[in-house]
Design an enzyme around this catalytic site. Structure first.
Site, PDB file in Angstrom:
ATOM      1  N   GLY A 187      74.712  -2.454  70.357  1.00  0.00           N
ATOM      2  CA  GLY A 187      73.745  -2.708  71.412  1.00  0.00           C
ATOM      3  C   GLY A 187      73.017  -4.040  71.282  1.00  0.00           C
ATOM      4  CG  ASN A 242      78.461   7.263  72.251  1.00  0.00           C
ATOM      5  OD1 ASN A 242      77.951   8.166  72.931  1.00  0.00           O
ATOM      6  ND2 ASN A 242      77.930   6.838  71.115  1.00  0.00           N
ATOM      7  CD1 TRP A 243      80.050   6.995  78.737  1.00  0.00           C
ATOM      8  CD2 TRP A 243      79.728   8.798  80.027  1.00  0.00           C
ATOM      9  NE1 TRP A 243      81.091   7.073  79.625  1.00  0.00           N
ATOM     10  CE2 TRP A 243      80.919   8.171  80.426  1.00  0.00           C
ATOM     11  CE3 TRP A 243      79.334   9.958  80.702  1.00  0.00           C
ATOM     12  CZ2 TRP A 243      81.710   8.653  81.479  1.00  0.00           C
ATOM     13  CZ3 TRP A 243      80.117  10.448  81.732  1.00  0.00           C
ATOM     14  CH2 TRP A 243      81.298   9.795  82.119  1.00  0.00           C
ATOM     15  CE  LYS A 244      75.601   4.086  71.867  1.00  0.00           C
ATOM     16  NZ  LYS A 244      75.077   2.909  71.161  1.00  0.00           N
ATOM     17  N   GLY A 264      79.905   1.576  73.712  1.00  0.00           N
ATOM     18  CA  GLY A 264      78.657   2.090  74.271  1.00  0.00           C
ATOM     19  C   GLY A 264      78.406   1.490  75.641  1.00  0.00           C
ATOM     20  N   GLY A 265      77.591   0.445  75.680  1.00  0.00           N
ATOM     21  CA  GLY A 265      77.151  -0.160  76.941  1.00  0.00           C
ATOM     22  C   GLY A 265      78.262  -0.445  77.943  1.00  0.00           C
ATOM     23  CD  GLU A 277      80.085   3.059  66.646  1.00  0.00           C
ATOM     24  OE1 GLU A 277      80.555   2.721  67.741  1.00  0.00           O
ATOM     25  OE2 GLU A 277      79.107   3.812  66.537  1.00  0.00           O
ATOM     26  CB  SER A 318      78.504  -5.886  70.927  1.00  0.00           C
ATOM     27  OG  SER A 318      77.122  -5.586  70.772  1.00  0.00           O
ATOM     28  CD  GLU A 368      72.738   4.823  69.067  1.00  0.00           C
ATOM     29  OE1 GLU A 368      73.051   5.764  69.809  1.00  0.00           O
ATOM     30  OE2 GLU A 368      73.119   3.647  69.262  1.00  0.00           O
ATOM     31  CG  HIS A 394      76.419   7.026  66.912  1.00  0.00           C
ATOM     32  ND1 HIS A 394      75.299   6.230  66.954  1.00  0.00           N
ATOM     33  CD2 HIS A 394      77.373   6.372  67.619  1.00  0.00           C
ATOM     34  CE1 HIS A 394      75.575   5.148  67.668  1.00  0.00           C
ATOM     35  NE2 HIS A 394      76.812   5.202  68.078  1.00  0.00           N
TER      36      HIS A 394
HETATM   37  P1  13P Z   1      77.515  -0.781  72.152  1.00  0.00           P
HETATM   38  O1  13P Z   1      78.938  -0.904  72.616  1.00  0.00           O
HETATM   39  O2  13P Z   1      76.541  -0.614  73.271  1.00  0.00           O
HETATM   40  O3  13P Z   1      77.150  -1.833  71.159  1.00  0.00           O
HETATM   41  O4  13P Z   1      77.431   0.639  71.335  1.00  0.00           O
HETATM   42  C1  13P Z   1      78.380   0.904  70.370  1.00  0.00           C
HETATM   43  C2  13P Z   1      78.237   2.316  69.925  1.00  0.00           C
HETATM   44  O5  13P Z   1      77.263   2.694  69.309  1.00  0.00           O
HETATM   45  C3  13P Z   1      79.298   3.267  70.293  1.00  0.00           C
HETATM   46  O6  13P Z   1      79.157   4.484  69.649  1.00  0.00           O
END
Ligand code: 13P
Length: 251
Positions: A174, A10-12, A235-236, A168, A214, A98, A96
């Site tokens: 993050g 997920n590149w956000k 994510g990251g 999640e 993470s 967020e 999600h």
């Molecule tokens: P991180 O891997 O950066 O913690 O993010 C997870 C995430 O929200 C994937 O959708």
């Protein structure tokens, strides 16, 4: 149980078109030898069409990071399901944390998005998870149940079988703080039991449950060794080919 692993990035809100195409091509190359697992990428909306082209002929699945619940209309700022399928998007992340926390999307809205995705042939990747406060107050399972039942209202067992679920925990996103494998496995097993209760055993055993929060090269192998963890939503660590390639190649 033989569920096919799914490693999803997920590149956000990252990547311009050139960066997105470059990373997508690198991921396609890294994933080209992987016949026993699926790889998915969710770029930002602006890069979807270019990434779709870059992924042509590869087995990498393309996802959007959200989807509207109507086919068209006066919904400023939203993207309709047919607009996504039109450019080769196959899956859609929905709910999600967020979106829930920053943009105040609730279970009813997430349910509408999910049903629309299914109706238009997009595979929903439904995200649920508890906050730190909820975990510390012992409310984790109650919150997960409420989110799962809320998102899957009026979804038939046949349709439910097609979704991907992502657990999640909000406190692990993050933050560099991963749930322990035992915490993740416990939540996944709980969710699978709940799916059996809400639908039936077949649905529960078919649905892939991804862990997100993470996920890194150094914890992916242990996470993937758990009975009810069928993949990862990253994510990251999905923003760099070195780390994402290692995640795709979990052992
Ligand atoms: P991180 O891997 O950066 O913690 O993010 C997870 C995430 O929200 C994937 O959708």
């Amino acid at each position: 149980m033989n569920r096919r692993a799914l490693l999803a990035g997920n590149w956000k809100m990252h990547m311009n078109i050139a960066q997105a195409v470059e990373l997508a091509q690198a991921v396609a190359k890294a994933g080209s030898g992987c016949t026993d697992r699926d790889v998915m990428l969710a770029p930002p909306f602006t890069a979807l069409a270019s990434v779709a082209q870059a992924l042509q002929g590869s087995n990498v699945l393309l996802a959007s990071q959200n989807v509207a619940w109507e086919a068209q209309g006066a919904f400023t700022g939203e993207i309709a399901p047919p607009m996504l399928t039109d450019i080769g998007v196959r899956m859609a992340i929905i709910g999600h944390s967020e979106r829930r926390q920053i943009f105040l999307e609730d279970d009813a809205m997430i349910n509408r998005r999910l049903r629309a995705a299914l109706a238009f042939g997009l595979t929903p990747v439904l995200c649920i998870g508890e906050t730190l406060r909820e975990r510390e107050s012992g409310a984790t399972f109650r919150v997960l149940e409420q989110q799962l039942r809320g998102a899957l209202q009026e979804v038939s067992a046949d349709r439910a079988e097609q979704i991907v679920l992502a657990y999640e925990p909000v406190w692990a996103i993050g933050t560099g703080k991963t749930a322990t494998t035992a915490q993740a496995q416990e939540a996944h097993a709980f969710l699978r039991g709940l799916l059996a209760d809400m639908f039936n055993k077949k649905v529960a055993e078919t649905i892939r449950i991804l862990y997100g929060g993470s996920v890194k090269p150094d914890n992916i192998d242990e996470l993937m060794a758990q009975a009810d963890i069928d993949g990862a939503l990253v994510g990251g660590a999905a923003l760099k080919i070195e780390s994402f390639e290692r995640i795709i190649r979990f052992q």
